[in-house]
Scaffold this motif. Structure first.
Motif, PDB file in Angstrom:
ATOM      1  N   VAL A 422      72.222  53.933  29.836  1.00  7.76           N
ATOM      2  CA  VAL A 422      70.791  54.218  29.707  1.00  7.76           C
ATOM      3  C   VAL A 422      70.164  54.214  31.097  1.00  7.76           C
ATOM      4  O   VAL A 422      70.250  53.213  31.806  1.00  7.76           O
ATOM      5  CB  VAL A 422      70.108  53.137  28.832  1.00  7.76           C
ATOM      6  N   LYS A 423      69.564  55.316  31.510  1.00  6.97           N
ATOM      7  CA  LYS A 423      68.906  55.377  32.832  1.00  6.97           C
ATOM      8  C   LYS A 423      67.403  55.135  32.667  1.00  6.97           C
ATOM      9  O   LYS A 423      66.774  55.682  31.760  1.00  6.97           O
ATOM     10  CB  LYS A 423      69.087  56.785  33.436  1.00  6.97           C
ATOM     11  N   LYS A 424      66.853  54.343  33.589  1.00  6.28           N
ATOM     12  CA  LYS A 424      65.419  54.037  33.493  1.00  6.28           C
ATOM     13  C   LYS A 424      64.724  54.322  34.817  1.00  6.28           C
ATOM     14  O   LYS A 424      65.370  54.352  35.869  1.00  6.28           O
ATOM     15  CB  LYS A 424      65.243  52.553  33.168  1.00  6.28           C
ATOM     16  N   ASP A 425      63.426  54.491  34.752  1.00  2.00           N
ATOM     17  CA  ASP A 425      62.674  54.612  36.001  1.00  2.00           C
ATOM     18  C   ASP A 425      62.257  53.223  36.478  1.00  2.00           C
ATOM     19  O   ASP A 425      62.599  52.214  35.862  1.00  2.00           O
ATOM     20  CB  ASP A 425      61.469  55.553  35.809  1.00  2.00           C
ATOM     21  N   GLU A 426      61.475  53.186  37.576  1.00  2.00           N
ATOM     22  CA  GLU A 426      61.151  51.873  38.150  1.00  2.00           C
ATOM     23  C   GLU A 426      60.282  51.040  37.205  1.00  2.00           C
ATOM     24  O   GLU A 426      60.272  49.811  37.284  1.00  2.00           O
ATOM     25  CB  GLU A 426      60.534  52.012  39.552  1.00  2.00           C
ATOM     26  N   LYS A 427      59.562  51.726  36.271  1.00  2.00           N
ATOM     27  CA  LYS A 427      58.740  50.961  35.318  1.00  2.00           C
ATOM     28  C   LYS A 427      59.563  50.414  34.155  1.00  2.00           C
ATOM     29  O   LYS A 427      59.045  49.702  33.294  1.00  2.00           O
ATOM     30  CB  LYS A 427      57.631  51.859  34.748  1.00  2.00           C
ATOM     31  N   GLY A 428      60.817  50.826  34.106  1.00  2.00           N
ATOM     32  CA  GLY A 428      61.663  50.353  33.013  1.00  2.00           C
ATOM     33  C   GLY A 428      61.673  51.277  31.810  1.00  2.00           C
ATOM     34  O   GLY A 428      62.238  50.939  30.774  1.00  2.00           O
ATOM     35  N   ASP A 429      61.043  52.446  31.947  1.00  3.83           N
ATOM     36  CA  ASP A 429      61.065  53.401  30.826  1.00  3.83           C
ATOM     37  C   ASP A 429      62.356  54.222  30.855  1.00  3.83           C
ATOM     38  O   ASP A 429      62.816  54.621  31.920  1.00  3.83           O
ATOM     39  CB  ASP A 429      59.866  54.352  30.921  1.00  3.83           C
ATOM     40  N   VAL A 430      62.884  54.460  29.674  1.00  2.00           N
ATOM     41  CA  VAL A 430      64.114  55.244  29.561  1.00  2.00           C
ATOM     42  C   VAL A 430      63.837  56.690  29.942  1.00  2.00           C
ATOM     43  O   VAL A 430      62.912  57.307  29.399  1.00  2.00           O
ATOM     44  CB  VAL A 430      64.664  55.175  28.118  1.00  2.00           C
TER      45      VAL A 430
END
Ligand code: ATP
Ligand code: MG
Length: 551
Positions: A422-430
C-alpha cells in the motif's frame, strides 16, 4: 401502443357503461393543460389515463391548451408541452386553444343573460366573498342580482369594450345563494383583466372563469368524458349547470379521480416554477425535477413512466406514492436492455507488479449477461489500472471480501489479483496499491478451484477516458407533499454530487440520451444538455438496488 390501459379502473367502467347504454356513441377525451409551466409526472398520469381510455375504446383524444388566464401563460410552455406529450408516446387527434373559443363563450354568456340566468354585479371581490357565506352560513343575495336583462346586456357589452377597470364589475351566474354547495352561490363567470393574452393579444379585456369556460370547451369539442382531479368534485354541479343552461348541443360529463402525489418531491407547477426562479435547480429540465423534461434528461424512458402511471392505478381517494416505485419500473426495463460497462467513479491506482511492462491485452466481456444477443466488447488491460477507492480497505472489518493487504479478489472478466503493498502520501492517505496477478486466472476463472469471494470492477489506466458523472439524491427532504409554502426549507442541499470518473475507452462515442448500466453503480444516461465534443456528462438515473420492492 404496447401498453393500453388494461388495468381495471372505475373510470373505464363508467365509460364502458356509457357506450353500452347509448349515452355516447363514441369516446372523446382531452388533456387540457394550462400553459403556465412544464408538465410533470402528475400530468403524465392524466395523459396516460385520457389517451389510454380513448385507445381502448377506439375513441379520440384532443390536446387542448386551457389558456383562459392571460397573465401567466406563454408559448415556451406550449411548445414544451407538445414535445412532452409526443415523447411520452401519444399523438392527439385535434389541437385546440381554449382562447380560440372566446367568441363562442361570450355568446353563451349573452345567452345566459337573456335567459335571466346571469347578471352583472358591482360588488368588489371582497364583498362577493363576504356575501357568499360559509359552509355553515348561507349566502346573501347581491343588490345587483335583479338588474333587468336589458341593463345586464348593456353593462356586459361595456365590460367587453373596456369601459371599466379591473375588478370593477363581474358577470355572475344567477343560481342559488342558499345552496349548500358554495360553488353554486352565484359564481363569477367573467372578470375584467386588462392584460395581453399570448394568443389573442389585446382583443379581449374580459376573460371567462375556469368553471364557466371548461364545460363549454368540452362541449364545443364534443368531448364525452371530461376527466379531472378530485378538487373539482364539488364543482361538478356547476359544470352540469353550465351545460344544461347554455343548452349546448353536446353534453359532456365530468369524472374526477385522485391526483398523483409522490414522496420527496413537489408536484405543483407553481412550486416547481419557484425552484426554477430561485435558481435552486438548473431549469425546468433539471434531472432532479419531477417534470417530464427533467425525467427525460435524467434518463427515464417513456415506457417506464407509462408503466408507472398504469400500475399506480386510478382511484377516488387521495394517496401518496413512493417515488422509488418509478425507479423500479426504470430498472425493470433497463435490466433487459441496457449495455453493461465498467466505470470507476472514485479512482485508486493499482499497479500489477508482475505484469510485464509495455504489455497489453484485450478481454472480451459480455455486454449483457442476461441477453447473449447483446454480444461482447473488447476491454483493454495492462499493468496499471484504476479501481474504486471503496473497493479497498487497509483494515477491513469482518466479512469484507474486497481488496485488502494479502487478500485476493477477481477483477471482473480479467484476472485474480492479490494486494501486496500500500503506497501512501505524506499525509498518510492511500494513493496507490501494488498487486500481483495470477496469469492462470485469465478471464477471471479460477485456475485450481480456489475461491475468491469478491469481484470488483476496473478500468485500464492508459486508455481510460474521463467523464463527469452526476449523482442525485431526492430534491425534497420530506416524506410527503404537504400543502404549504415552506417547502423551500425542505430542499435538499446535497441533492447533486458531481464526480470525475474513468470509463472504458469504448465509451468514447456514446450519444446523448444513450443509457448504460455501470457495473455495480446503477443505470446512467448520457446527459443531452451538457454533453459536447470532448466532454462527456452522465446522469445516474437510479442506483442498481433499492430496498424498495414491488411484486
Ligand atoms: P398544477 O397544480 O401542477 O398547476 P393543474 O391541475 O393546475 O396542476 P393543469 O395544467 O391545469 O395543471 O392540468 C392539466 C391536467 O392534468 C388536468 O386535467 C389536471 O387534472 C391534470 N393533473 C394535474 N396535476 C395532476 C396530478 N398531480 N395528478 C393527476 N393529474 C393531474
Ligand atoms: Mg393550475
Amino acid at each position: 401502443m404496447e401498453d393500453n390501459n388494461n388495468s381495471s379502473n372505475f373510470i373505464r367502467n363508467i365509460v364502458g357503461g356509457d357506450l353500452k347504454s347509448g349515452r355516447y356513441k363514441s369516446v372523446v377525451t382531452r388533456f387540457p393543460p394550462e400553459p403556465n409551466g412544464y408538465l410533470h409526472i402528475g400530468h403524465a398520469k392524466s395523459i396516460v389515463l385520457n389517451f389510454g381510455l380513448a385507445n381502448e375504446f377506439n375513441g379520440r383524444t384532443n390536446l387542448r391548451f386551457d389558456d383562459t388566464n392571460p397573465s401567466k401563460e406563454n408559448s415556451e410552455y406550449v411548445e414544451s408541452i407538445k414535445k412532452d406529450v409526443r415523447w411520452l408516446g401519444y399523438d392527439w387527434d385535434e389541437l385546440h386553444f381554449a382562447s380560440s373559443y372566446f367568441d363562442q363563450m361570450y355568446e353563451y354568456a349573452v345567452f345566459l343573460i337573456k335567459k335571466g340566468k346571469a347578471y352583472v354585479c358591482d360588488l368588489t371581490a371582497d364583498e362577493i366573498r363576504k356575501y357568499r357565506g360559509t359552509l355553515t352560513k348561507p349566502g346573501k343575495e347581491s343588490p345587483y342580482r335583479n338588474r333587468t336583462v336589458e341593463e345586464n346586456l348593456e353593462l356586459f357589452e361595456k365590460m367587453k369594450s373596456g369601459e371599466f377597470k379591473d375588478g370593477e364589475k363581474v358577470l355572475r351566474a344567477k343560481i342559488d345563494m342558499l345552496s349548500p354547495n358554495i360553488n353554486m352561490r352565484d359564481p363569477v363567470l367573467y372578470r375584467i383583466v386588462h392584460a395581453s393574452h399570448h394568443n389573442t393579444g389585446d382583443e379581449w379585456c374580459i376573460y371567462p372563469m375556469y368553471d364557466f369556460a371548461h364545460p363549454l370547451e368540452d362541449a364545443i369539442e364534443g368531448v364525452t368524458h371530461s376527466i379531472c382531479t378530485l378538487e373539482f368534485e364539488d364543482h361538478r354541479p356547476l359544470y352540469e349547470w353550465v351545460i344544461r343552461e347554455c343548452e349546448t348541443e353536446n353534453k359532456p360529463r365530468q369524472i374526477e379521480f385522485a391526483r398523483l402525489n409522490m414522496t420527496n418531491t413537489v408536484m405543483s407547477k407553481r412550486k416547481l416554477k419557484k425552484l426554477v426562479d430561485e435558481n435552486l435547480v438548473d431549469g425546468w429540465d433539471d434531472p432532479r425535477m419531477p417534470t417530464i423534461s427533467g425525467l427525460r434528461r435524467r434518463g427515464f424512458t417513456p415506457g417506464s413512466i407509462r408503466r408507472f402511471c398504469r400500475e399506480i392505478g386510478v382511484a377516488k381517494a387521495n394517496s401518496v406514492v413512493d417515488s422509488r416505485m418509478l425507479d423500479y419500473f426504470l430498472r425493470d426495463e433497463l435490466e433487459k436492455k441496457a449495455l453493461r460497462t465498467m466505470a470507476v467513479l472514485n479512482p485508486l491506482k493499482v499497479v500489477i507488479t508482475n505484469y510485464p511492462e509495455g504489455k497489453s491485452e484485450n478481454f472480451e466481456i459480455e455486454n449483457n449477461p442476461d441477453d447473449p444477443s447483446a454480444g461482447v466488447r473488447e476491454v483493454p488491460f495492462s499493468r496499471e489500472l484504476y479501481i474504486e477507492r471503496e473497493d479497498f480497505m487497509e483494515n477491513p472489518p469482518k466479512k469484507y471480501y474486497r481488496l485488502f493487504p494479502g487478500n485476493e479478489v477477481r477483477l471482473k472478466g480479467a484476472y485474480f489479483i492479490k494486494c501486496s503493498e500500500v503506497k501512501k502520501d505524506e499525509k498518510g492517505d492511500v494513493i496507490e496499491l501494488h498487486c500481483t496477478y495470477d496469469p492462470r486466472s485469465r478471464g477471471g476463472n479460477s485456475p485450481d478451484g480456489r475461491k475468491v469471494r469478491g469481484t470488483i470492477h476496473w478500468v485500464n489506466a492508459s486508455t481510460a477516458i474521463s467523464a463527469e458523472v452526476r449523482l442525485y439524491e431526492p430534491l425534497i427532504l420530506d416524506d410527503s407533499e404537504e400543502e404549504n409554502d415552506s417547502f423551500l426549507d425542505k430542499v435538499n442541499p446535497d441533492s447533486l454530487k458531481i464526480v470525475s470518473g474513468f470509463l472504458e475507452p469504448g465509451m468514447k462515442n456514446v450519444k446523448p440520451g444513450e443509457k448504460f448500466q455501470f457495473f455495480r453503480h446503477g443505470y446512467f444516461n448520457v446527459d443531452p444538455k451538457c454533453t459536447e465534443k470532448g466532454k462527456l456528462v452522465f446522469n445516474r438515473i437510479v442506483p442498481l438496488k433499492s430496498s424498495f420492492k414491488i411484486k
